[in-house]
Design an enzyme around this catalytic site. Structure first.
Site: not given
Ligand SMILES: [Mn+2]
Length: 283
Positions: A74, A101, A103, A105, A118, A203, A205, A248
């Protein structure tokens, strides 16, 4: 390996089947940079080289069409978003960023506990301090032009900083309570009202690991396939999207390509495929 997994999973064909003219311009290489290694940060010189190269390429390709950046880590968004922000600037329009995402980030190189870059791209392209080693930003994206949907792993300090700077944050709790459409439509209204254009950073995730296992940072409780397709179809209908990251994906962790195929299906939804048009398939 991420880009090749998307190629094998049929991304180009899926987009050309929708009537788009598609050009695969191949894999990009990072610029060579002289920057010294940093013992705390993973692959810092390479990351700087990628940021430079991707920012330049984003500006080149955005003049020709809607770029889809395939990765990969990422951290590539440091380059793609900074490049798209510079492109938007030449159009005289503001760039907004939708971050799909688990997260946020929003770490800086010094606040990152793991040293994995990332976890830092949003802090970089919004112009936070601590990125002196990185290419200077032509056009930072103010944090209040960032929307995040799917959050479920955010450090308290990251969350406090994002809330203070008025990012739009939709965590899984609020999605469970209000649905995924509510925060997305509100954010799209904001983009439209500002005559903005929208970069989407997807992403793996963001998705629940039970449907998208091919990522190194799985967090349970992610978006369902239906929620993810709804997001993509609403983004398509908005007409505001100017560019997309698919990031990712780690094909080593995939199960018979199912994550790569799902990401391709989501990209196709964003580019105009309707869910009812999808052929039945078996894994
Ligand atoms: Mn990410």
């Amino acid at each position: 390996m991420g880009p090749d997994a998307y190629r094998v999973a049929g991304l180009m064909q899926a987009l050309s089947d929708l009537g788009h003219t598609v050009a695969d311009i191949g894999d990009t290489q990072p610029d060579p940079v002289e920057s010294p290694e940093d013992p705390h940060l993973f692959a810092l010189p390479e990351c700087i080289g990628w940021t430079q190269a991707l920012s330049r390429m984003a500006q080149e390709v955005a003049r020709q069409g809607l770029p889809i950046f395939m990765g990969g880590d990422h951290a590539l968004s440091m380059g793609t978003v900074s490049g798209m922000a510079a492109h938007a600037n030449t159009l005289g329009r503001p760039l907004f960023v939708l971050w799909l995402d688990a997260h946020s980030d929003f770490h800086t190189p010094s606040s990152s506990g793991s040293g994995n870059l990332h976890g830092t791209p949003v802090a970089y392209f919004t112009g936070q301090s601590g990125f002196d080693a990185f290419p200077p930003l032509v056009t930072p994206v103010p944090t209040d032009r960032v929307g995040m949907i799917g959050l479920r792993s955010v450090d308290p300090a990251e969350r406090a900083a994002l809330e203070k700077d008025q990012a739009m944050l939709a965590d899984m709790r609020s999605i469970d309570e209000h649905g995924i459409k509510t925060p997305l439509l509100a954010f799209l209204d904001k983009v439209r009202a500002a005559n903005g254009i929208l970069h989407v950073s997807l992403d793996v995730d963001f998705l629940d690991p039970s449907i998208a296992p091919a990522v190194g940072t799985t967090v349970p409780g992610g978006a369902t396939e239906r929620e993810a397709h709804l997001v993509m179809e609403l983004l398509h209908e908005s007409g505001l999207v100017c560019s997309l990251d698919l990031v990712e994906l780690n094909p080593f962790l995939d199960e018979r390509g199912r994550t790569a195929k799902l990401m391709v299906d989501l990209a196709a939804s964003l580019m105009g495929r309707r869910i009812f048009d999808r052929p039945t398939r078996s894994f």
